[in-house]
Design an enzyme around this catalytic site. Structure first.
Site, short mmCIF file in Angstrom:
data_model
loop_
_atom_site.label_atom_id
_atom_site.label_comp_id
_atom_site.label_asym_id
_atom_site.label_seq_id
_atom_site.Cartn_x
_atom_site.Cartn_y
_atom_site.Cartn_z
N HIS A 17 17.30 45.50 117.19
CA HIS A 17 16.66 45.55 118.55
C HIS A 17 17.24 44.90 119.63
O HIS A 17 17.74 45.40 120.68
CB HIS A 17 15.17 44.68 118.45
N LYS A 41 -4.01 46.80 114.14
CA LYS A 41 -2.89 46.32 113.05
C LYS A 41 -2.65 44.83 113.19
O LYS A 41 -2.47 44.29 114.32
CB LYS A 41 -1.83 47.06 113.56
N ARG A 90 19.17 54.99 113.81
CA ARG A 90 19.80 54.01 112.94
C ARG A 90 20.52 55.11 112.15
O ARG A 90 21.60 54.92 111.31
CB ARG A 90 18.96 53.22 112.08
N SER A 128 11.73 46.32 111.26
CA SER A 128 11.01 44.98 111.10
C SER A 128 10.01 45.01 109.91
O SER A 128 9.83 44.02 109.16
CB SER A 128 9.83 45.18 112.25
#
Ligand code: PNS
Length: 158
Positions: A17, A41, A90, A128
């Site tokens: 990030h 969440k 990515r 993450s």
């Protein structure tokens, strides 16, 4: 003034990030880092902790603003005069998913563009969720996340 936003959950912020943030910050007058508010969440870090960690890790950049948002990202952009969404990619799998999101966001608001920045090769496997998974097993992630995140994790687990 060209304003862009790099949005995500950032639970936690990773070196991948940060690589995107530092590169995107050079392309715009203002880069907002939008942290998604998701009350359903329970993450590793609270919303406040995530915001604080991003602020600390980007303190040397003078055109960054860390904000919290909920609801549709394009609506936040419209309300705040932002016309560009920045996304890091990515892999081919990311491109497929990101293209879907870009098309959906374009459908929702055709004035807003998405730009993709390829993630630095060295972070192409970093996410993450994988960080959290390996952390559960006590893995060392010091090369993959900023040291402020390591300290915050150590504080939590003490
Ligand atoms: O951390 P992530 O999963 O890469 O972040 C995805 C995020 C937060 C950018 C995306 O889920 C989002 O924009 N959510 C807000 C709701 C929204 O606008 N959904 C439509 C996306 S096409």
């Amino acid at each position: 003034m060209r304003k862009a936003i790099f949005a995500g959950s950032f639970d936690p912020i990773t070196n991948g990030h940060l690589d995107i943030i530092f590169r995107a910050a050079k392309l715009f007058d203002e880069l907002q880092i939008g942290v998604l508010i998701n009350p359903n969440k329970k993450g590793l870090f609270t919303l406040e902790e995530r915001v604080e960690l991003i602020e600390v890790c980007t303190k040397e950049l003078n055109n960054i603003k860390v904000i919290e948002f909920q609801g549709l990202l394009v609506n936040y952009c419209k309300e705040h005069g932002i016309d560009t969404l920045v996304r890091g990619v990515r892999s081919e799998a990311d491109v497929n998913y990101e293209l879907q999101m870009a098309h959906m966001n374009k459908e929702l608001n055709s004035d807003i563009e998405t730009i993709f920045l390829p993630t630095n090769k060295q972070y192409s496997f970093v996410s993450s969720s994988l960080i959290k998974e390996v952390l559960n097993f006590g893995a060392d992630v010091k090369n993959l996340v900023p040291e402020e995140v390591i300290w915050a994790i150590e504080k939590k687990t003490k």
